[in-house]
Design an enzyme around this catalytic site. Structure first.
Site, PDB file in Angstrom:
ATOM      1  N   GLY A  11       0.856  -1.245   0.026  1.00 15.24           N
ATOM      2  CA  GLY A  11      -0.046   0.033   0.066  1.00 15.24           C
ATOM      3  C   GLY A  11       0.900   1.240   0.021  1.00 15.24           C
ATOM      4  O   GLY A  11       1.820   1.205   0.597  1.00 15.24           O
ATOM      5  N   ARG A  72       0.639  -4.898  -5.625  1.00 17.77           N
ATOM      6  CA  ARG A  72       0.671  -6.158  -4.721  1.00 17.77           C
ATOM      7  C   ARG A  72       0.977  -7.127  -5.801  1.00 17.77           C
ATOM      8  O   ARG A  72       0.366  -7.540  -7.073  1.00 17.77           O
ATOM      9  CB  ARG A  72      -0.935  -6.390  -4.428  1.00 17.77           C
ATOM     10  N   ASP A 103       4.534  -4.462   6.388  1.00 16.59           N
ATOM     11  CA  ASP A 103       5.098  -5.751   6.834  1.00 16.59           C
ATOM     12  C   ASP A 103       4.994  -6.764   5.750  1.00 16.59           C
ATOM     13  O   ASP A 103       5.840  -7.858   5.719  1.00 16.59           O
ATOM     14  CB  ASP A 103       4.391  -6.243   8.019  1.00 16.59           C
ATOM     15  N   THR A 125       4.076   2.782   5.357  1.00 14.49           N
ATOM     16  CA  THR A 125       2.944   2.416   5.520  1.00 14.49           C
ATOM     17  C   THR A 125       1.928   3.512   6.288  1.00 14.49           C
ATOM     18  O   THR A 125       2.578   3.756   7.360  1.00 14.49           O
ATOM     19  CB  THR A 125       2.490   1.032   6.034  1.00 14.49           C
ATOM     20  N   ASP A 127      -0.335   2.328   8.109  1.00 15.04           N
ATOM     21  CA  ASP A 127      -0.941   1.488   9.344  1.00 15.04           C
ATOM     22  C   ASP A 127      -0.231   1.537  10.649  1.00 15.04           C
ATOM     23  O   ASP A 127      -0.669   1.015  11.452  1.00 15.04           O
ATOM     24  CB  ASP A 127      -1.245   0.117   8.810  1.00 15.04           C
ATOM     25  N   ASP A 129       1.990  -0.441  11.445  1.00 11.79           N
ATOM     26  CA  ASP A 129       1.908  -1.715  12.151  1.00 11.79           C
ATOM     27  C   ASP A 129       3.120  -2.659  11.840  1.00 11.79           C
ATOM     28  O   ASP A 129       3.107  -3.963  11.912  1.00 11.79           O
ATOM     29  CB  ASP A 129       0.895  -2.536  11.316  1.00 11.79           C
ATOM     30  N   ARG A 171      -5.490  -2.129   8.997  1.00  9.72           N
ATOM     31  CA  ARG A 171      -5.414  -3.503   8.857  1.00  9.72           C
ATOM     32  C   ARG A 171      -5.506  -4.197  10.214  1.00  9.72           C
ATOM     33  O   ARG A 171      -6.654  -3.768  11.007  1.00  9.72           O
ATOM     34  CB  ARG A 171      -4.159  -3.764   8.208  1.00  9.72           C
TER      35      ARG A 171
HETATM   36  P1  ADP Z   1       2.394  -4.103   2.690  1.00 10.05           P
HETATM   37  O1  ADP Z   1       3.717  -4.210   2.450  1.00 10.05           O
HETATM   38  O2  ADP Z   1       1.967  -2.795   2.764  1.00 10.05           O
HETATM   39  O3  ADP Z   1       2.143  -4.511   4.073  1.00 10.05           O
HETATM   40  P2  ADP Z   1       1.263  -6.323   1.189  1.00 10.05           P
HETATM   41  O4  ADP Z   1       1.055  -7.212   2.393  1.00 10.05           O
HETATM   42  O5  ADP Z   1       0.247  -6.200   0.092  1.00 10.05           O
HETATM   43  O6  ADP Z   1       1.468  -4.690   1.407  1.00 10.05           O
HETATM   44  O7  ADP Z   1       2.788  -6.803   0.732  1.00 10.05           O
HETATM   45  C1  ADP Z   1       3.254  -6.233  -0.443  1.00 10.05           C
HETATM   46  C2  ADP Z   1       3.818  -7.237  -1.142  1.00 10.05           C
HETATM   47  O8  ADP Z   1       5.074  -8.066  -0.710  1.00 10.05           O
HETATM   48  C3  ADP Z   1       3.024  -8.347  -1.965  1.00 10.05           C
HETATM   49  O9  ADP Z   1       2.237  -7.896  -3.154  1.00 10.05           O
HETATM   50  C4  ADP Z   1       4.346  -9.340  -2.304  1.00 10.05           C
HETATM   51  O10 ADP Z   1       4.650  -9.094  -3.349  1.00 10.05           O
HETATM   52  C5  ADP Z   1       5.377  -9.319  -1.238  1.00 10.05           C
HETATM   53  N1  ADP Z   1       4.840 -10.193  -0.163  1.00 10.05           N
HETATM   54  C6  ADP Z   1       4.042 -10.267   0.782  1.00 10.05           C
HETATM   55  N2  ADP Z   1       4.023 -11.490   1.755  1.00 10.05           N
HETATM   56  C7  ADP Z   1       5.091 -12.016   1.054  1.00 10.05           C
HETATM   57  C8  ADP Z   1       5.657 -13.486   1.553  1.00 10.05           C
HETATM   58  N3  ADP Z   1       5.318 -14.032   2.342  1.00 10.05           N
HETATM   59  N4  ADP Z   1       6.822 -13.881   0.519  1.00 10.05           N
HETATM   60  C9  ADP Z   1       7.145 -13.286  -0.246  1.00 10.05           C
HETATM   61  N5  ADP Z   1       6.584 -11.743  -0.878  1.00 10.05           N
HETATM   62  C10 ADP Z   1       5.703 -11.271   0.173  1.00 10.05           C
END
Ligand code: ADP
Length: 319
Positions: A11, A72, A103, A125, A127, A129, A171
């Site tokens: 995000g 994403r 995260d 972010t 959030d 978090d 979240r």
């Molecule tokens: P944020 O970083 O804001 O928490 P997301 O949770 O959507 O947002 O994570 C962003 C991107 O990080 C995901 O679209 C994916 O490409 C990568 N990602 C998230 N979780 C994993 C994971 N367990 N292993 C590898 N890449 C991940």
């Protein structure tokens, strides 16, 4: 370290541009080349990588969003996809990667680090978090946006003796809701940390009406319940008009505040310092006003964010 890459992921958050600028300008001042990766891990996989210069980050410090783009990209959980990403970085001769995100993005950075490719994570972010930092980049800007919305809701709620439910992002973290409720003078706070007990909430709202309150504002974190159904329940039980407002993506946009621009600039430059000192697999935070770094694997697997019980207690006294 001669060449580093930088990407924004997950995000978007106000201040991400300032963080990229911090990385670029600090690296160039140390004679290190910087490559921008477009649209997060997706662009990394598709080899959409371009060299950045000083001018690439001109006029971005004041802009919300991220000029590098974000995405994403769940496919990044697949090791083969990550292997391709590492190969792309190697084609350009990039020695290390700075990942700005939440995260989820840290998980991707952690996995690259575990595969032997050094990453530095910066918390970007709204959030708040992410473990290992008091503030994430974008959080305090979003907080101001939420308060602005709550102030407006208060005016109209008060005029119509209405109950307002306002759904705030975060979240699974209640920080944004808690702080905006305190700053916005909301009567009730419901976060993942407090949980939602509908009967308790209703009893408190009724007590407020009995005491002669003209309006009530309930701040609730997203993903906890259907706020329109909650509004209907309260309206049916109290006889008072109750409306739910979902703030949504409004919270993610807008110009970063001075605090976020400075925080992002400091963190971006700090990431470069860490890489030049030979660190890899770290994530950056600010704790008690000092920049700090933690093991990114440890941060994800073991570190927990503290719950602000002191502020929940304060909120209780103020309502
Ligand atoms: P944020 O970083 O804001 O928490 P997301 O949770 O959507 O947002 O994570 C962003 C991107 O990080 C995901 O679209 C994916 O490409 C990568 N990602 C998230 N979780 C994993 C994971 N367990 N292993 C590898 N890449 C991940």
């Amino acid at each position: 370290i001669k060449k580093i890459g930088v990407l924004t992921s997950g995000g978007d958050a106000p201040g991400m541009n300032a963080a990229v600028r911090g990385v670029v300008r600090a690296a160039l001042s140390e004679g290190v080349e910087v490559y921008g990766v477009y649209d997060g891990y997706q662009g990394l996989h598709q080899n959409r990588i371009e060299k950045l210069n000083r001018q690439s980050v001109s006029d971005v410090i004041n802009k919300g969003g991220t000029f590098l783009g974000s995405a994403r990209f769940p496919e990044f959980r697949d090791e083969k996809v990550r292997q391709q990403a590492i190969e792309n970085l190697k084609i350009h001769g990039i020695d290390a990667l700075v990942v700005i995100g939440g995260d989820g993005s840290y998980m991707g950075a952690k996995k690259l680090t575990e595969m032997g490719y050094p990453c530095i994570g910066l918390p970007g972010t709204i959030d708040n978090d992410v473990a290992g930092t008091d503030y994430t980049i974008g959080y305090l800007t979003a907080l101001n946006t939420v308060i602005d919305a709550i102030d407006r809701l208060r005016d109209t709620s008060s005029s119509h003796q209405r109950i307002s439910i306002v759904e705030v992002m975060g979240r699974h973290c209640g920080d944004l809701t808690l702080m905006s409720a305190i700053a916005g003078g909301c009567e009730y706070i419901i976060t993942p940390e407090t949980g939602l007990n509908k009967e308790n909430l209703l009893a408190k709202v009724k007590e407020g009406i009995y005491k002669g309150k003209k309006h009530a504002i309930i701040a609730i974190t997203e993903l906890m319940t259907d706020v329109n159904e909650l509004a209907k329940y309260i309206e049916d039980e109290t006889g008072r008009e109750t409306r739910a407002t979902v703030l949504g993506h409004i919270q993610r946009g807008g110009q970063p505040t001075a605090f976020d621009r400075i925080l992002a600039s400091r963190m971006g430059a700090y990431a470069v310092d860490l890489l030049l000192e030979g660190h890899g697999g770290r994530c950056v935070g600010i704790q008690n006003e000092k920049l700090v770094h933690h093991d990114i694997i440890d941060a994800i697997e073991n570190m927990k964010r503290p719950v602000r019980t002191d502020l929940y207690k304060l909120a209780d006294k103020l309502f």
